[in-house]
Design an enzyme around this catalytic site. Structure first.
Site, PDB file in Angstrom:
ATOM      1  N   GLY A  83       0.818  -1.200   0.000  1.00 35.50           N
ATOM      2  CA  GLY A  83       0.000   0.000   0.000  1.00 35.50           C
ATOM      3  C   GLY A  83       0.859   1.262   0.000  1.00 35.50           C
ATOM      4  CG  LEU A  84       2.248   3.052   2.974  1.00 38.79           C
ATOM      5  CD1 LEU A  84       3.623   2.923   3.588  1.00 38.79           C
ATOM      6  CD2 LEU A  84       1.408   4.037   3.767  1.00 38.79           C
ATOM      7  CB  CYS A  85       0.792   3.523  -3.915  1.00 40.36           C
ATOM      8  SG  CYS A  85      -0.180   2.007  -3.841  1.00 40.36           S
ATOM      9  N   GLY A  86      -1.484   5.945  -2.303  1.00 43.09           N
ATOM     10  CA  GLY A  86      -2.705   6.703  -2.573  1.00 43.09           C
ATOM     11  C   GLY A  86      -3.874   5.803  -2.936  1.00 43.09           C
TER      12      GLY A  86
END
Length: 295
Positions: free
Chosen positions: A87-90
Site C-alpha cells: 500500500g502507501l500509494c494513494g
C-alpha cells in the site's frame, strides 16, 4: 489543553514519520526511473506487434480458426486484475478495485450472480480485496512483481490462454493502470480474450494496397504471432502498472511529507503557547504567594 510532554511526544512522532515518508519518496523516485524506461522501450514493440497481427489476420481467412479468436456465449468470465503488492500509494489499488467491480456490475452481472466470475490476481492487494468480497481468486501469480521478468509474465499468459482454449472461460478481461506521468494514471479495461481485431477494416485496406510475400505461410505466422502478441500485451500491462505504482507512491509520499511539515508547524505553535501558559501560571503563583506572605 494537552500537556507539554504529550505535545513534545507528538512532535517527535510526526518528525519520525516525515523522515520515513521522505525516504520512501526517494526510493519510489529511483524505482520510477527504471520502470518508466522499461515501459517507454516496450510500447513501440507492443504497438508494432499488434499492427502486424491485425494486418496478417485481416488478409487470412483461416485466422478465425484459432481457438484464441473463437467467440462463444459468455457463461464463465476471468478478469485479470493488476494491482500492487504494498500500500502507501494513494488511491492506486482502490481505483482498480472500483473499476473492476463496476465492470462486473455493468457487463457481467448475470455471470456474477451465478458465481461464474473469477479473478486472476497479479499483485497481493487485489487478491486480498476480492477474497474479502467472496470472489474466487487465482493467487498463483500474486507475487509477480517480486520477480518482474518476461518469463514469469509469459507463464501467467500461457495459463490464461490454455484455460480459455479448453473452454474453462468464455471471456477474459484485463484491468490495469496505464502510466501517463508521475501524477496521472489512467485505468484501462481491455478485452484480452477472445482476440478482437479493432482495426480489421483498415488492415484489409492495407493488405489490398500492399502485396506482401509471406515466408513461411500466413497461417504459420499467425500461429506464432497470436500467442506472442497476447504475452506481450500482458507484459506491457504489468510494466504499465509497475510504473504507475511507483509514480502514485512517489506522489503520495510527497503529499504525506508536506502534511507532516504542516502538522509540525501547528504542533510547535501549540507547544510554545502551552509552554508560555505554564510559565505565566508559575509566575502568577509566585507573585500570589509573595503577596500572601507580605500580608
Amino acid at each position: 489543553m494537552a500537556s507539554l510532554k504529550e505535545v513534545r511526544n507528538r512532535i517527535v512522532s510526526v518528525n519520525s514519520t516525515q523522515q520515513i515518508t521522505k525516504a520512501m519518496k526517494m526510493v519510489a523516485a529511483a524505482k520510477l526511473r527504471r520502470a518508466q524506461d522499461n515501459i517507454i522501450q516496450m510500447r513501440p514493440y507492443a504497438q508494432k506487434l499488434g499492427d502486424m497481427l491485425s494486418t496478417v489476420s485481416a488478409g487470412t481467412e483461416s485466422s478465425s480458426d484459432s481457438p484464441l479468436k473463437t467467440a462463444r456465449p459468455i457463461e464463465k468470465v476471468l478478469i485479470v486484475v493488476v494491482t500492487s503488492d504494498r500500500g502507501l500509494c494513494g488511491a492506486f489499488n482502490t481505483n482498480i478495485v472500483k473499476a473492476t467491480l463496476l465492470l462486473i456490475e455493468e457487463r457481467y452481472a448475470i455471470q456474477a450472480a451465478k458465481g461464474n466470475v473469477e479473478i486472476f490476481a497479479i499483485g497481493k492487494k487485489g487478491a486480498e480485496a476480492f477474497s474479502r468480497r467472496g470472489f474466487k481468486v487465482n493467487t498463483g501469480f500474486t507475487d509477480l512483481f517480486t520477480r518482474l521478468k518476461f518469463v514469469a509474465v509469459k507463464q501467467a499468459a500461457e495459463e490464461i490462454m490454455h484455460d480459455f482454449s479448453t473452454g474453462r472461460y468464455d471471456a477474459v478481461d484485463i484491468v490495469y493502470n496505464e502510466f501517463k506521468n508521475v501524477a496521472t494514471q489512467l485505468i484501462h479495461t481491455d478485452r484480452y480474450l477472445p482476440i478482437v481485431s479493432e482495426s480489421a477494416t483498415s488492415a484489409k485496406v492495407k493488405t489490398a494496397e500492399v502485396n506482401y510475400i509471406f515466408e513461411p505461410t500466413e497461417e504459420e505466422i499467425l500461429a506464432e504471432l497470436i500467442p506472442k502478441s497476447l504475452k506481450i500485451m500482458l507484459y506491457r500491462a504489468v510494466l504499465e502498472s509497475n510504473a504507475s505504482e511507483q509514480g502514485a507512491r512517489m506522489t503520495a509520499m510527497e503529499k504525506a511529507t508536506e502534511n507532516a511539515q504542516d502538522l509540525l508547524k501547528e504542533l510547535k505553535l501549540i507547544y510554545n503557547r502551552t509552554r508560555q501558559a505554564a510559565i505565566t501560571t508559575e509566575i502568577l503563583e509566585i507573585v500570589g504567594g509573595a503577596e500572601a506572605l507580605k500580608n
